[in-house]
Design a protein around this motif. Structure first.
Motif, PDB file in Angstrom:
ATOM      1  N   ILE A 184       0.881  -1.171   0.000  1.00 25.46           N
ATOM      2  CA  ILE A 184       0.000   0.000   0.000  1.00 25.46           C
ATOM      3  C   ILE A 184       0.915   1.216   0.000  1.00 25.46           C
ATOM      4  O   ILE A 184       1.743   1.380   0.903  1.00 25.46           O
ATOM      5  N   GLY A 185       0.781   2.075  -0.990  1.00 23.81           N
ATOM      6  CA  GLY A 185       1.655   3.232  -1.114  1.00 23.81           C
ATOM      7  C   GLY A 185       1.324   4.325  -0.115  1.00 23.81           C
ATOM      8  O   GLY A 185       0.233   4.349   0.462  1.00 23.81           O
ATOM      9  N   ALA A 186       2.272   5.222   0.059  1.00 21.75           N
ATOM     10  CA  ALA A 186       2.111   6.304   1.030  1.00 21.75           C
ATOM     11  C   ALA A 186       0.847   7.127   0.774  1.00 21.75           C
ATOM     12  O   ALA A 186       0.136   7.504   1.697  1.00 21.75           O
ATOM     13  N   ARG A 187       0.564   7.384  -0.501  1.00 21.21           N
ATOM     14  CA  ARG A 187      -0.601   8.228  -0.828  1.00 21.21           C
ATOM     15  C   ARG A 187      -1.922   7.529  -0.533  1.00 21.21           C
ATOM     16  O   ARG A 187      -2.965   8.158  -0.467  1.00 21.21           O
ATOM     17  N   ASN A 188      -1.883   6.221  -0.392  1.00 24.66           N
ATOM     18  CA  ASN A 188      -3.098   5.455  -0.110  1.00 24.66           C
ATOM     19  C   ASN A 188      -3.171   4.956   1.329  1.00 24.66           C
ATOM     20  O   ASN A 188      -4.017   4.124   1.645  1.00 24.66           O
ATOM     21  N   MET A 189      -2.315   5.484   2.197  1.00 22.54           N
ATOM     22  CA  MET A 189      -2.280   4.937   3.556  1.00 22.54           C
ATOM     23  C   MET A 189      -3.620   5.112   4.274  1.00 22.54           C
ATOM     24  O   MET A 189      -3.970   4.341   5.156  1.00 22.54           O
ATOM     25  N   GLN A 190      -4.359   6.155   3.891  1.00 29.28           N
ATOM     26  CA  GLN A 190      -5.689   6.310   4.489  1.00 29.28           C
ATOM     27  C   GLN A 190      -6.792   6.158   3.440  1.00 29.28           C
ATOM     28  O   GLN A 190      -7.864   6.756   3.564  1.00 29.28           O
ATOM     29  N   ASN A 191      -6.532   5.362   2.428  1.00 27.36           N
ATOM     30  CA  ASN A 191      -7.556   4.948   1.476  1.00 27.36           C
ATOM     31  C   ASN A 191      -8.235   3.733   2.117  1.00 27.36           C
ATOM     32  O   ASN A 191      -7.850   2.581   1.893  1.00 27.36           O
TER      33      ASN A 191
ATOM     34  N   ARG B 187      -7.887  12.760   2.437  1.00 29.43           N
ATOM     35  CA  ARG B 187      -7.071  11.540   2.475  1.00 29.43           C
ATOM     36  C   ARG B 187      -7.003  10.844   1.120  1.00 29.43           C
ATOM     37  O   ARG B 187      -6.162   9.996   0.900  1.00 29.43           O
ATOM     38  N   ASN B 188      -7.931  11.178   0.232  1.00 32.28           N
ATOM     39  CA  ASN B 188      -7.951  10.565  -1.094  1.00 32.28           C
ATOM     40  C   ASN B 188      -7.481  11.507  -2.195  1.00 32.28           C
ATOM     41  O   ASN B 188      -7.654  11.216  -3.379  1.00 32.28           O
ATOM     42  N   MET B 189      -6.883  12.628  -1.821  1.00 31.77           N
ATOM     43  CA  MET B 189      -6.501  13.598  -2.856  1.00 31.77           C
ATOM     44  C   MET B 189      -5.535  13.017  -3.866  1.00 31.77           C
ATOM     45  O   MET B 189      -5.501  13.430  -5.019  1.00 31.77           O
ATOM     46  N   GLN B 190      -4.723  12.047  -3.427  1.00 33.07           N
ATOM     47  CA  GLN B 190      -3.834  11.403  -4.395  1.00 33.07           C
ATOM     48  C   GLN B 190      -4.181   9.928  -4.583  1.00 33.07           C
ATOM     49  O   GLN B 190      -3.323   9.107  -4.890  1.00 33.07           O
ATOM     50  N   ASN B 191      -5.458   9.621  -4.416  1.00 32.64           N
ATOM     51  CA  ASN B 191      -5.983   8.297  -4.778  1.00 32.64           C
ATOM     52  C   ASN B 191      -6.300   8.393  -6.266  1.00 32.64           C
ATOM     53  O   ASN B 191      -7.415   8.730  -6.672  1.00 32.64           O
TER      54      ASN B 191
END
Lengths: 338, 338, 338, 338
Positions: A184-191, B187-191
Motif C-alpha cells: 500500500i503506497g504512502a498516498r493510499n495509507m488512508q484509502n 485523504r484521497n486527494m492522491q488516490n
C-alpha cells in the motif's frame, strides 16, 4: 479518558459529561480543582471513544489514555510478530529481509536480469511497480497485468518472493494471483476502501507510512487491515514531508523505534523514497539497520538513468552487493544478519 | 527546464544531457560558467518532463520552468471558470456559494429538518456524508445508499443541491445517481484511481486539499480529474497539518490566493475541518471571504453534541443565520455577495 | 544564478536585469524560450547575491547556483576538518567524541561525581548548563558563574574538557575563562549578535541546529561564526520540530550526511534533545554512529528524577557505560572508534 | 496537572509521584482504572511545573491543565489590553494601527520622503531597520545609530511613531533613546537574554512569532518580557515555516484568533514577511483585518527594486493609499476603522 472542564463549567455541564460516561458503562472519577474540574472515565475506553465530548458545553480538552489500535498494539500481543512473506522468508526475526528491484516493471528482459542479479547477492524479495501512482496523469502509469506476468516469470526462475503496489480495490484479486506481498503506497495509507480490501486477502501487506501521517494514524491504518482478518502487516517508513527540500522526504529513523515500542509488527525502511537521491541510500540504510529495522526495500536498476520512473533515487544493480557488504557488519553489531 | 551540472562535470556528461533534450525535440542553450555549466531546455517542457536527468552522471539540480497542469492552469485559460453546481447555482462568479449540513447523514428526519432550515437562510447546497473515511475501523462508517436516499428526499423537498463524499471508485456511479456534487476527501486527494473515475463522471467535483499536499500536488490532482474529461473541478482548502495542535489543522488562507493566481478553478474553504472546533468557524469564514473564496462548506447539526461524527467542529443549525449575517458585509466589502 | 522571467516580460524588463548583472561584473547568458526568457548570471555569484532581482518587474523566479557558505562549505576546503577541542581531544577524525553530564550544573558535589564516573568509562567532554534558556521565565535559570566554577573544578580533577552554553554576548569572555567549548543553543542559532561574538573568541563552538532551520540556514550560522575568524565550529543535530509529539523533536539522521556532503565541519548528534525521553537515547545514538557522526552529546545525571531540568530525557549515570558498550561494535562496523 | 501512570506501575512508583505533589502543597486525586492509574494534582500548578514527573519510574504522560502564562493570559486579565504606542496612538481598541516603511533604514533623504508620504495616507507608525538580522554575514547589516538618527528626524518632522528592531541586549538603551517601539524579530523570539532586557525598558515591544514557534512558546516569550515589568507587549504574526515554498512563509491567520482567545495582548500582522512577495500583501492584509488584527506592519519603499533588503516583498510607496482604501470597508464590516 481524561476530560478537563473549562473554568466556570457548571454542575449541569459536568453532569452531562458524567452521565454519558456512565451510560457507556464506565466509571467516573471526579476531581474538582480550585479553578477547573477534571473528569476521569475509568474502564474500557473503546466504549466512549466515539462520544463527542468536545462538542459538549463546558468541555475544554479530552485526552484518551488507552491505545485505539488493539490488534496492532502491544498490549494484547507483547511479543514481536514473525511471519512468512513466502515459504522460507520470515520477517520480524533475526534476519533482516532485503527487497529490491526497479520502481516500475519494464518490458523486455529487465525484470529477469534484475532478479537473477539480486538473487545472487542474497536479496530475498523482488520489487516492481505494475500500477504506478504518478503525480501527473501524463506520466507512465505502469504496465498492469503484463508487468505482473513478467514479475511472476522472474520468481519462477529465481525463487525470489514478489512485492508490488496495489492502488485499486478492484485489482486486489488480480495482484494476489501473481505476487506474494501487496504494497500500500504512502498516498493510499488512508484509502480505507483499499485497506479493507487487502484486509480480506490472504497475502502479507507492506503498509507505507503516509506523507505526513502521525504514528497513530499509521498504526490505525494497520488496524484497518487487521480488523478485516489479515494479520500479516508490515509497517514501512519511507520518509515524511518536511520544510527542507534538499532531500525528497525526511527520513524518520525513530519511527522504527516508535513502531516497535507501540506495535508488534515488523518494520521495513525504504531508503530510496526517504532520501530521494542515490547518494542518500547508503547512509539511510546504515542508520535503519542500526536502529533496528526488520527489512529494507531499495530501488535498483541495471541503468538508473534509463529507468521509467524514479531514476534519481535508484541505485545501479551492481551497487547492491557493495551496499549489503557495508551493512552486514552493522547488522552483526546489533545482533542481526542481513 | 534548467539543468545545473556539478562542478567538474565533463563534456561526456554534458553531452548525455544535451542529447536527451535534443532527442525530445527541444533546443539546448548552454551556459558554461567559471565553475559550473548550466543547460537550458527550450521548447515544450512536457516532452522532457519524464526524462530522469537527475539520474544522469554529473547533474546537480533540475528545475522545471513551465507548469505541468495545463488544464487546471491559467496559461491556456486565463479567465476564472464559472460553472453550475446544479441548475441555477453557479460557482466562481460574484456570489459566494454556501454549503452546509451534518458531517454524517443520520437516520430519521434530521436531514430534512436541516435542509429546510438551511434553505431558509440562503444556503444553496446540502452536505452530508454517506460513506465516511474514519481514522478508526471501529467508528461509524456511514449509512451508505440509505443515506443518499435521505439526502435526495431533502433535495426534492427544498431544492438544495447535494454534495457527498465518494471514497470507492465502485461507488461513483451510485453516488452520481443521487447527488449533484462528488466530494474527494483530503485523504484521497492522491488516490489516482478514484480521481480518474470521477473524471469520467458528469458531475462537478469538490477536491479537498491533502493533509500536507503542496499546491502543485493539489493542482495536479485537479489535472488528473480534468484529464479524463470532467472540467468542473472546485479546489477546497481545509487546513493542513502543522506542529501546533491547538487547532486540528492549520488554515492556509493564502492557499485561496495561490490557487486563484495559478489556476482558473473556483476555490471553496472548509472552516470546520480547518479549525476543528466550533469557535474557529466564524473567524476562518471571515478571513476566507475577505481573501476571495468562491464558496464555504460548513458543518452544521441541530444538536452537535449528538452528531454521529465531528461534533466538536460542527456549529448548531441555529447559528448558521447569524454567521451568514456577519459574513455579508465582508463579502460586500470585497465586491461579492453571500 | 538563474533568473526566469515571466511570460510576456518585455525587452526593457529583461534589460534591467541583465544590466544589473553586468554592472556587478558577471557575464550574462540569455535563453529566449518559446514562452519565457531565462537569464544566467555567470561568474562569482557573491557579487549579485544582494541584488533584489525578485523585486524587478517581469521576474518570476531567482535560483542561486553557488553555495553562499564559502568558509563552511567544501568547495574551497574539500577535506573534513579535524581540530582539537582541548589538548589531546581531536574531533573530526576516526574517534567519535562523547560528551555527557547533566542538563543544568547543580550545587554540591554532583558535577565532580558525574565527571569522575564519566571519565572512567571513556567520556571525553563534560557538559553542564550554567546559563539555561528556559521556555518559562519562572523556571530555574542556571547557576551562572558559580556553576562554571564547579565545572572547572571537575575538569581540574579529571582532565575532561568542558562544554557549556552561552546565551548572552556579554558572557562570552566569562565563559571562555572557565570552559573549553562554547555551545550555541538551538533557540540562538540565528542570534547573529551572539554568533559574531563567539566568532571573535578563541574556543571551539558547538552550534546546535535551530528548531526548524534549513540546512542552509544552519551552515550560514556556522559561516557567521567563521567569518569573524573562529574556524573551529562543530555542527550539532538535535532534532527538529514536527507534527507528531510522540517524541519531543524529530531526529533528522540524514542531517549528518547532508552536513558532511556540503561542509567540512565535524557533526555532533544530541540524542537527548532529539528524542526528549530516556528510552530514545539508545536507538538515536545507534543510528547516529552508523550514519557517521563525529560526536555524541548525551544528558546524564546520578538521579534523573531529581535533575534540575530535562530529567525525562536524561539517562542515569550508571547507564552510560552500557550505552557505550552497545555503540562500540557499531562504530567499528563503520570504521570508527568510540 | 494530570499524570497517567504506565500499565503495571506499582504502588511505590505511584507513591513517589503523589508524595512529590503533596510536598509541593497540592492535593492528590487518584483514579485507579482497570489498566492504568491516573493521578490529578489539584491546586496551583505553578508549584509543580518544574518537578520532572516524566523522569520518574512508571510515569507515562504528564498533561498540564493551567496556562503557564499568567501575565499574558486572560485568566487574570480577561479584557483586551489597550495601550499607547506613543501619545495619541493607542493599539488594541477600535482603530487598527498601520505601520509601514522600508525594511532597512537607508542613507539620504529616503526615510523623510517615506515618512511624509505615509503620514499623508493615515499610517501612524514608521518602521525601518537600523540593525538587520541577515541570514548571511556578508549581507548589509544595517546603518546602526546613524539609521536611528534618520528615523528620529523623520518623526520630528511628521509626528509618526517609530518602530525598529533591536537584536543586541547592549543596544536596548540606545534604541530606546531614539524610537517609540522595540521590535523583537522572529529569530530572536526565544533569545531570553534579549527578552529580559526589553522587559526592563519603558517602551512597548512588538514581539514577532518565531519561525516555527508554538502558540504557547510565543505567549511564554511575551511572559518573559512582562515578568520583568514591561506590560506593553504586542504579538506579531509574520508567517511560519512550512513545506511549500511558493510563499516565503505560511501565514497563520488563525494565530490572531488563538492569541485573542488566550491572551489579552494586541495582535499585529506582518503580511510582507508572511507572504514574502509583493503580490501576497493585499490578500493577507484583507484576511488579517477580517479575522481581527489590531495592527498591520507593511514594508514599503519608493522603489522596491532598489531597496537595500527585502525588495521582493516590499510594496511601492504609492501603492499604500490604494491598499488602505481596499482595507477600509473590510475594517468597517467587522466594526473597526483603519
Amino acid at each position: 479518558m481524561i476530560i478537563v472542564m473549562k473554568r466556570g463549567a457548571d454542575d449541569a455541564q459536568i453532569g452531562t459529561v458524567t452521565k454519558a460516561i456512565e451510560d457507556a458503562g464506565l466509571k467516573v472519577h471526579l476531581s474538582k480543582g480550585e479553578t477547573q474540574t477534571v473528569i476521569g472515565a475509568v474502564g474500557n475506553e473503546a466504549a466512549v471513544r466515539s462520544i463527542p465530548f468536545e462538542a459538549m458545553n463546558g468541555v475544554e480538552t479530552v485526552t484518551p489514555i488507552q491505545k485505539p489500535y488493539q490488534l496492532a498494539g502491544k498490549e494484547l500481543h507483547p511479543e514481536p510478530s514473525v511471519f512468512d512473506l513466502a515459504p522460507g522468508i520470515p520477517i520480524g526475526g533475526k534476519h533482516i529481509v532485503t527487497m529490491s528491484g526497479p520502481c516500475s516493471v519494464e518490458p523486455g528482459g529487465i525484470m529477469m536480469e534484475v532478479a537473477k542479479a539480486l538473487k545472487q547477492c542474497g536479496v530475498q524479495v523482488l520489487r516492481g511497480g505494475a500500477f504506478k501512482p504518478r503525480t501527473s496523469p501524463y506520466d507512465f502509469q505502469g504496465m498492469g497485468e503484463d508487468g505482473l506476468k513478467l514479475m511472476a516469470e522472474a520468481r519462477d526462475e529465481t525463487g525470489l518472493a514478489l512485492v508490488t503496489e496495489v492502488m485499486d480495490p478492484r485489482d486486489v484479486e488480480l495482484v494476489c494471483r501473481y505476487v506474494d506481498i501487496m504494497q500500500i503506497g504512502a498516498r493510499n495509507m488512508q484509502n480505507f476502501t483499499l485497506l479493507k480490501e487487502v484486509g480480506l486477502a490472504d497475502k502479507p501487506v507492506l503498509l507505507k507510512r503516509g506523507l505526513s501521517s502521525t504514528y497513530k494514524e499509521w498504526f490505525m491504518a494497520a488496524e484497518y487491515v487487521m480488523s478485516q482478518g489479515n494479520r500479516r502487516v508490515m509497517l514501512c517508513e519511507r520518509g515524511i514531508r518536511s520544510y527542507d527540500q534538499t532531500t525528497r522526504n525526511l527520513f524518520d529513523a525513530v519511527a522504527v523505534s516508535v513502531a516497535k515500542d507501540q506495535t508488534h509488527l515488523p518494520v521495513v525502511v525504504d531508503p530510496s523514497h526517504a532520501g530521494g537521491a542515490r547518494k542518500w541510500v547508503e547512509p539511510i540504510s546504515k542508520a535503519a539497520v542500526a536502529i533496528g529495522c526488520d527489512g529494507l526495500i531499495i530501488e535498483s536498476h541495471p541503468e538508473p538513468a534509463k529507468a521509467l520512473s524514479d531514476g534519481a533515487q535508484t541505485i545501479a544493480l551492481d551497487q547492491v552487493p557493495g551496499l549489503l557488504k557495508i551493512l552486514r557488519p552493522i547488522a552483526e553489531a546489533v545482533g542481526r544478519t542481513i
